[in-house]
Design an enzyme around this catalytic site. Sequence first.
Site, PDB file in Angstrom:
ATOM      1  N   CYS A   1     -31.449   8.911  -7.076  1.00 40.06           N
ATOM      2  CA  CYS A   1     -30.095   8.663  -6.532  1.00 40.06           C
ATOM      3  C   CYS A   1     -29.114   9.724  -7.020  1.00 40.06           C
ATOM      4  O   CYS A   1     -27.945   9.401  -7.307  1.00 40.06           O
ATOM      5  CB  CYS A   1     -29.583   7.276  -6.893  1.00 40.06           C
ATOM      6  SG  CYS A   1     -30.524   5.970  -6.156  1.00 40.06           S
TER       7      CYS A   1
ATOM      8  N   ASP B   1     -18.517   5.991 -15.754  1.00 43.20           N
ATOM      9  CA  ASP B   1     -19.714   5.269 -15.320  1.00 43.20           C
ATOM     10  C   ASP B   1     -20.622   5.163 -16.546  1.00 43.20           C
ATOM     11  O   ASP B   1     -21.294   6.131 -16.914  1.00 43.20           O
ATOM     12  CB  ASP B   1     -20.376   6.035 -14.170  1.00 43.20           C
ATOM     13  CG  ASP B   1     -21.748   5.472 -13.827  1.00 43.20           C
ATOM     14  OD1 ASP B   1     -22.238   4.592 -14.552  1.00 43.20           O
ATOM     15  OD2 ASP B   1     -22.342   5.945 -12.836  1.00 43.20           O
TER      16      ASP B   1
ATOM     17  N   LYS C   1     -29.248  -3.302 -16.664  1.00 44.34           N
ATOM     18  CA  LYS C   1     -29.694  -2.137 -17.449  1.00 44.34           C
ATOM     19  C   LYS C   1     -29.485  -2.370 -18.942  1.00 44.34           C
ATOM     20  O   LYS C   1     -29.860  -1.546 -19.767  1.00 44.34           O
ATOM     21  CB  LYS C   1     -28.931  -0.882 -17.019  1.00 44.34           C
ATOM     22  CG  LYS C   1     -29.301  -0.420 -15.606  1.00 44.34           C
ATOM     23  CD  LYS C   1     -28.655   0.900 -15.312  1.00 44.34           C
ATOM     24  CE  LYS C   1     -28.594   1.194 -13.826  1.00 44.34           C
ATOM     25  NZ  LYS C   1     -29.875   1.602 -13.256  1.00 44.34           N
TER      26      LYS C   1
ATOM     27  N   HIS D   1     -24.607   9.862 -10.188  1.00 48.21           N
ATOM     28  CA  HIS D   1     -25.405   8.961  -9.355  1.00 48.21           C
ATOM     29  C   HIS D   1     -24.663   8.808  -8.022  1.00 48.21           C
ATOM     30  O   HIS D   1     -23.434   8.901  -7.979  1.00 48.21           O
ATOM     31  CB  HIS D   1     -25.462   7.612 -10.085  1.00 48.21           C
ATOM     32  CG  HIS D   1     -26.407   6.609  -9.518  1.00 48.21           C
ATOM     33  ND1 HIS D   1     -26.083   5.794  -8.461  1.00 48.21           N
ATOM     34  CD2 HIS D   1     -27.664   6.271  -9.869  1.00 48.21           C
ATOM     35  CE1 HIS D   1     -27.103   4.996  -8.189  1.00 48.21           C
ATOM     36  NE2 HIS D   1     -28.078   5.267  -9.033  1.00 48.21           N
TER      37      HIS D   1
ATOM     38  N   GLN E   1     -25.548   4.166 -18.019  1.00 47.11           N
ATOM     39  CA  GLN E   1     -26.643   4.659 -18.863  1.00 47.11           C
ATOM     40  C   GLN E   1     -26.228   4.874 -20.314  1.00 47.11           C
ATOM     41  O   GLN E   1     -27.022   5.396 -21.099  1.00 47.11           O
ATOM     42  CB  GLN E   1     -27.195   5.987 -18.287  1.00 47.11           C
ATOM     43  CG  GLN E   1     -27.799   5.862 -16.913  1.00 47.11           C
ATOM     44  CD  GLN E   1     -29.083   5.024 -16.891  1.00 47.11           C
ATOM     45  OE1 GLN E   1     -29.686   4.736 -17.922  1.00 47.11           O
ATOM     46  NE2 GLN E   1     -29.493   4.619 -15.705  1.00 47.11           N
TER      47      GLN E   1
HETATM   48  N1  PMP Z   1     -24.608   4.983 -12.328  1.00 50.11           N
HETATM   49  C1  PMP Z   1     -25.661   5.362 -13.044  1.00 50.11           C
HETATM   50  C2  PMP Z   1     -25.508   6.497 -14.013  1.00 50.11           C
HETATM   51  C3  PMP Z   1     -26.879   4.724 -12.877  1.00 50.11           C
HETATM   52  O1  PMP Z   1     -27.934   5.106 -13.591  1.00 50.11           O
HETATM   53  C4  PMP Z   1     -26.987   3.658 -11.958  1.00 50.11           C
HETATM   54  C5  PMP Z   1     -28.301   2.944 -11.718  1.00 50.11           C
HETATM   55  N2  PMP Z   1     -29.397   3.773 -11.647  1.00 50.11           N
HETATM   56  C6  PMP Z   1     -25.842   3.287 -11.259  1.00 50.11           C
HETATM   57  C7  PMP Z   1     -24.673   3.965 -11.472  1.00 50.11           C
HETATM   58  C8  PMP Z   1     -25.853   2.153 -10.292  1.00 50.11           C
HETATM   59  O2  PMP Z   1     -26.105   0.962 -10.953  1.00 50.11           O
HETATM   60  P1  PMP Z   1     -26.353  -0.388 -10.142  1.00 50.11           P
HETATM   61  O3  PMP Z   1     -27.408  -0.076  -9.133  1.00 50.11           O
HETATM   62  O4  PMP Z   1     -26.820  -1.344 -11.185  1.00 50.11           O
HETATM   63  O5  PMP Z   1     -25.072  -0.776  -9.522  1.00 50.11           O
END
Ligand code: PMP
Length: 397
Positions: free
Chosen positions: A356, A185, A211, A119, A188
Amino acid sequence: MDYKKIREDFPILSREVYGKPLVYLDNAATTQKPRCVVDAISDEYYNANANVHRGVHFLSQQATSMHEAARKTVCTFVGASNTNEIVFTRGTTESINLLASSLSKISNKNEVVVSVMEHHSNIVPWQLNGFKVKPFVDLNDFESLISDKTAIVSVAHVSNVLGIQNPIKDIIRIAHERGIPVMLDAAQSVPHMKVDVKELDCDFLAFSGHKVYGPTGIGVFYGKEALLDKLPPYQGGGEMIDHVSFSKTTFNALPYKFEAGTPDYIGSHALAVALDYISSLGMSSISDYESQLTQYAIQQLQSVEGLKTYGLGNNVENRCSVVSFNLFNEGTLIHHLDVGTLLDRLGIAVRTGHHCAEPLMHYLNIEGTVRASFSFYNTTDEVDMLVAGLQRIRKMF
Ligand code: PMP
């Protein structure tokens, strides 16, 4: 799992959009909230709201206890050694920014090794802090990218686009053999499977409250205590200090050193309620149910002519609640935005675009995908509605 009963815990799931029942398949972006989480937020505002840590009065102490109890809940949930290792942040993004910023101040190495599936929030913070980002596709690549300039390995546990897991145990083992720390990270993975930081032996880990059925604006940064101790503070302000003078400031102990300003104590409590809620369902039941549902979706989607799902290499089966695909009509791509918009009109919420993860889109040589992402509150009936919707859309083109 009693899905009927579970769905009743999520009031929003019974609403309609465009006069049709809502089919919410955008869980990788954010999950819906059970009633207990929403109630926890209003209850605390109604009954126990006061700024934490600095108050001698009853309410401040009650709010402080709730905030610190939440830290304990998170600590137990991820299997950390103690609460000094649990820092509350705004979310995964802020957690990675914290680490990138702090590490850049003390590291004499300037490279970070990431997977191709990251991401943007696990790419851009490193770039902003002067690190060179080196992406790998598989384990062979991974080993070859590690060098004496590697400050850290920072990888998604599960891809938000493909739902595929990185081979995290091997990654951590190889990195540790070379004395390199690993940041996970887990945005997910934490919502979908048991994640235990000790079992994985990751050095740092991040996830987002929203999430994992909690509120927006709260997240977690975990770090091994000995490593957090060495990192300098991220932001300055109240709470993170020990003593301040105009000439010199000393810093608070862990975890407060990294928590400048009034923390989101309402959010931390509500996050703990969310974690208790999913723990009561059982993480292994959640994983089992969701992987069955995802496999069912992958199977049923194959019946849609011209539909292509995306994986990485030959790793297309090991999915975690996410399926990305595109629809083609006699070889011509039907734009993901058109597919998403038409599905929306049928009451089906999916996400479209690059998610993203533009570098992954470049790697796959596509502009974007349609992404359906599942939760334990989704059903095979909803998958059938998605498939019927796609079949209908395909006929329209
Ligand atoms: N890493 C991953 C794998 C994600 O899916 C996301 C959110 N789509 C993020 C980071 C960022 O998370 P947040 O916007 O809640 O900070």
